[in-house]
Design a protein around this motif. Structure first.
Motif, PDB file in Angstrom:
ATOM      1  N   GLU A   1     -12.566   7.827 -21.965  1.00  0.00           N
ATOM      2  CA  GLU A   1     -11.975   7.784 -20.624  1.00  0.00           C
ATOM      3  C   GLU A   1     -11.907   9.181 -20.004  1.00  0.00           C
ATOM      4  N   GLU A   2     -11.729  10.218 -20.833  1.00  0.00           N
ATOM      5  CA  GLU A   2     -11.753  11.576 -20.294  1.00  0.00           C
ATOM      6  C   GLU A   2     -13.138  11.920 -19.753  1.00  0.00           C
ATOM      7  N   VAL A   3     -14.173  11.498 -20.463  1.00  0.00           N
ATOM      8  CA  VAL A   3     -15.535  11.703 -19.960  1.00  0.00           C
ATOM      9  C   VAL A   3     -15.763  10.858 -18.712  1.00  0.00           C
ATOM     10  N   GLU A   4     -15.272   9.626 -18.732  1.00  0.00           N
ATOM     11  CA  GLU A   4     -15.451   8.720 -17.597  1.00  0.00           C
ATOM     12  C   GLU A   4     -14.858   9.310 -16.313  1.00  0.00           C
ATOM     13  N   HIS A   5     -13.659   9.884 -16.402  1.00  0.00           N
ATOM     14  CA  HIS A   5     -13.012  10.396 -15.177  1.00  0.00           C
ATOM     15  C   HIS A   5     -13.037  11.915 -15.091  1.00  0.00           C
ATOM     16  N   ARG A   6     -14.021  12.549 -15.751  1.00  0.00           N
ATOM     17  CA  ARG A   6     -14.048  14.000 -15.881  1.00  0.00           C
ATOM     18  C   ARG A   6     -14.163  14.746 -14.564  1.00  0.00           C
ATOM     19  N   SER A   7     -14.637  14.081 -13.522  1.00  0.00           N
ATOM     20  CA  SER A   7     -14.860  14.764 -12.240  1.00  0.00           C
ATOM     21  C   SER A   7     -13.693  14.635 -11.268  1.00  0.00           C
ATOM     22  N   VAL A   8     -12.748  13.755 -11.537  1.00  0.00           N
ATOM     23  CA  VAL A   8     -11.755  13.419 -10.514  1.00  0.00           C
ATOM     24  C   VAL A   8     -10.875  14.605 -10.159  1.00  0.00           C
ATOM     25  N   ALA A   9     -10.323  15.290 -11.161  1.00  0.00           N
ATOM     26  CA  ALA A   9      -9.432  16.416 -10.867  1.00  0.00           C
ATOM     27  C   ALA A   9     -10.186  17.540 -10.172  1.00  0.00           C
ATOM     28  N   PHE A  10     -11.403  17.806 -10.612  1.00  0.00           N
ATOM     29  CA  PHE A  10     -12.216  18.851  -9.987  1.00  0.00           C
ATOM     30  C   PHE A  10     -12.525  18.490  -8.536  1.00  0.00           C
ATOM     31  N   ASP A  11     -12.922  17.246  -8.301  1.00  0.00           N
ATOM     32  CA  ASP A  11     -13.246  16.828  -6.939  1.00  0.00           C
ATOM     33  C   ASP A  11     -12.014  16.866  -6.035  1.00  0.00           C
TER      34      ASP A  11
ATOM     35  N   ALA B   1     -12.298  16.800 -21.276  1.00  0.00           N
ATOM     36  CA  ALA B   1     -13.621  16.167 -21.249  1.00  0.00           C
ATOM     37  C   ALA B   1     -14.507  16.724 -22.354  1.00  0.00           C
ATOM     38  N   PHE B   2     -14.415  18.035 -22.584  1.00  0.00           N
ATOM     39  CA  PHE B   2     -15.173  18.644 -23.689  1.00  0.00           C
ATOM     40  C   PHE B   2     -14.756  18.017 -25.016  1.00  0.00           C
ATOM     41  N   LEU B   3     -13.440  17.903 -25.230  1.00  0.00           N
ATOM     42  CA  LEU B   3     -12.947  17.311 -26.473  1.00  0.00           C
ATOM     43  C   LEU B   3     -13.330  15.838 -26.577  1.00  0.00           C
ATOM     44  N   GLY B   4     -13.289  15.129 -25.443  1.00  0.00           N
ATOM     45  CA  GLY B   4     -13.690  13.735 -25.444  1.00  0.00           C
ATOM     46  C   GLY B   4     -15.151  13.577 -25.819  1.00  0.00           C
ATOM     47  N   ASN B   5     -15.995  14.429 -25.277  1.00  0.00           N
ATOM     48  CA  ASN B   5     -17.417  14.378 -25.600  1.00  0.00           C
ATOM     49  C   ASN B   5     -17.633  14.687 -27.080  1.00  0.00           C
TER      50      ASN B   5
ATOM     51  N   ILE C   1      -7.689  22.082 -17.083  1.00  0.00           N
ATOM     52  CA  ILE C   1      -7.323  21.408 -18.336  1.00  0.00           C
ATOM     53  C   ILE C   1      -8.214  20.197 -18.568  1.00  0.00           C
ATOM     54  N   GLU C   2      -8.529  19.473 -17.490  1.00  0.00           N
ATOM     55  CA  GLU C   2      -9.398  18.303 -17.624  1.00  0.00           C
ATOM     56  C   GLU C   2     -10.808  18.686 -18.069  1.00  0.00           C
ATOM     57  N   HIS C   3     -11.219  19.903 -17.768  1.00  0.00           N
ATOM     58  CA  HIS C   3     -12.505  20.378 -18.286  1.00  0.00           C
ATOM     59  C   HIS C   3     -12.473  20.392 -19.809  1.00  0.00           C
TER      60      HIS C   3
ATOM     61  N   LEU D   1       1.302  22.884  -4.701  1.00  0.00           N
ATOM     62  CA  LEU D   1       0.709  21.638  -5.174  1.00  0.00           C
ATOM     63  C   LEU D   1      -0.782  21.813  -5.445  1.00  0.00           C
ATOM     64  N   ILE D   2      -1.493  22.450  -4.533  1.00  0.00           N
ATOM     65  CA  ILE D   2      -2.934  22.656  -4.736  1.00  0.00           C
ATOM     66  C   ILE D   2      -3.180  23.545  -5.954  1.00  0.00           C
ATOM     67  N   GLU D   3      -2.314  24.527  -6.157  1.00  0.00           N
ATOM     68  CA  GLU D   3      -2.449  25.385  -7.333  1.00  0.00           C
ATOM     69  C   GLU D   3      -2.284  24.570  -8.616  1.00  0.00           C
ATOM     70  N   ARG D   4      -1.337  23.648  -8.621  1.00  0.00           N
ATOM     71  CA  ARG D   4      -1.136  22.810  -9.802  1.00  0.00           C
ATOM     72  C   ARG D   4      -2.313  21.850 -10.002  1.00  0.00           C
ATOM     73  N   VAL D   5      -2.893  21.371  -8.913  1.00  0.00           N
ATOM     74  CA  VAL D   5      -4.110  20.548  -9.036  1.00  0.00           C
ATOM     75  C   VAL D   5      -5.225  21.359  -9.697  1.00  0.00           C
ATOM     76  N   ALA D   6      -5.333  22.639  -9.346  1.00  0.00           N
ATOM     77  CA  ALA D   6      -6.357  23.495  -9.955  1.00  0.00           C
ATOM     78  C   ALA D   6      -6.109  23.676 -11.449  1.00  0.00           C
ATOM     79  N   PHE D   7      -4.846  23.760 -11.846  1.00  0.00           N
ATOM     80  CA  PHE D   7      -4.535  23.841 -13.275  1.00  0.00           C
ATOM     81  C   PHE D   7      -4.965  22.560 -13.979  1.00  0.00           C
ATOM     82  N   VAL D   8      -4.685  21.410 -13.361  1.00  0.00           N
ATOM     83  CA  VAL D   8      -5.083  20.134 -13.953  1.00  0.00           C
ATOM     84  C   VAL D   8      -6.607  20.073 -14.080  1.00  0.00           C
ATOM     85  N   ALA D   9      -7.325  20.515 -13.057  1.00  0.00           N
ATOM     86  CA  ALA D   9      -8.789  20.473 -13.092  1.00  0.00           C
ATOM     87  C   ALA D   9      -9.333  21.287 -14.261  1.00  0.00           C
TER      88      ALA D   9
END
Length: 298
Positions: free
Chosen positions: A182-192, A151-155, A146-148, A136-144
């Motif tokens: 919204e991707e920029v707005e929540h860009r830190s959640v997956a990483f955190d 967020a880049f594309l959103g910006n 991808i969310e990077h 599960l933690i490994e999959r969270v890292a994959f999401v983090a």
């Protein structure tokens, strides 16, 4: 000496993620919604192929992670993230349905994407409790990771006047910029969340090394698929790097070099997603987005 673990800054004291129940009318969307630019159109359209199933997978992963969260503020952010991502998935699904109605059948490619997220990246049966937690933690890292990129594309979408100059369809622009904001707005959640569950640098490193090349490969395949499946082109347009660079110079796509530099920043030991994009700009767009304003008034 190995890099020190990342300690996320206290930047979310006032962050409240609000799922906005937006709706779009696609009845007048042309097949090439960037006029006379089929490759640019379909390069962006890959988002619609990847995101519905991908963001449903994000939601599943984060729901599974909720029992592991011991920080109340982070839990609230994760719940808001789940709500936003669920709406994103449905908004892009509507575009897929519209493409099908225009004679472009996205289902063969989408089936492959579905297999990847459900079978390869989904839950694995037969694991011990400790192995399930690690997976599960490994999959969270994959999401983090991808969310990077999202967020880049959103910006980029929020700062892409080239699309306006090219007279891109305004409804599609609002979808891209609402979602991007919204991707920029929540860009830190997956990483955190990843750092909360495992503050080690190697987890972050592995997440990007797996997710980055996979996303790049899927995107190229998606562009090739859409151009080949477009009934109005009859296979006459094939993607090339030269054409992609021409399109990027016109501001219709992100510059590849900027995306590479963004990915490299993710590897810095002191990196945090708040270093990317502007929350105030994202919230400003959301305050004026036609779809978001209509959702707020309902």
């Amino acid at each position: 000496m190995p890099p020190r673990p990342v300690v996320p800054p206290a930047v979310h004291d006032s962050l409240v993620l609000e799922p906005r129940d937006v709706r779009f009318d696609w009845s007048r969307l042309p097949l090439h919604w960037i006029p006379d630019e089929p490759m640019a159109t379909h390069t962006v359209n890959v988002l619609h192929l990847l995101l519905p199933e991908g963001e449903r997978w994000f939601v599943e992963v984060f729901k599974d992670a909720l029992p592991l969260i011991t920080d109340d503020q982070l839990r609230e952010e994760v719940l808001g993230f789940i709500g936003q991502e669920a709406i994103h998935a449905e908004a892009h699904q509507e575009v897929l349905d519209h493409l099908l109605g225009q004679g472009l059948d996205p289902r063969p490619y989408v089936r492959q994407v579905t297999w990847l997220f459900r079978r390869v990246l989904g839950k694995r049966p037969g694991l011990t409790a400790a192995q399930q937690r690690e997976n599960l933690i490994e999959r969270v890292a994959f999401v983090a990771a991808i969310e990077h990129f999202t967020a880049f594309l959103g910006n980029w979408a929020l700062n892409s006047p080239g699309l306006d100059r090219a007279k891109a369809d305004p409804t599609m622009l609002d979808l891209l910029r609402w979602h991007g904001a919204e991707e920029v707005e929540h860009r830190s959640v997956a990483f955190d969340l990843m750092v909360h569950l495992d503050p080690g640098y190697l987890r972050r490193l592995r997440g990007m090394l797996v997710s980055g090349p996979t996303l790049f490969h899927l995107w190229i395949r998606g562009v090739r698929f859409l151009l080949a499946a477009d009934p109005s082109l009859n296979g006459s347009v094939r993607p090339t790097w030269r054409e992609a660079q021409r399109i990027a110079r016109r501001g219709l796509l992100p510059e590849p070099s900027r995306m590479v530099r963004s990915a490299l920043r993710y590897f810095r030991p002191g990196y945090h997603p708040t270093q990317e994009g502007s929350s105030s700009q994202a919230l400003s767009y959301l305050a004026g987005s036609p779809a978001a304003r209509a959702a707020a008034s309902r």
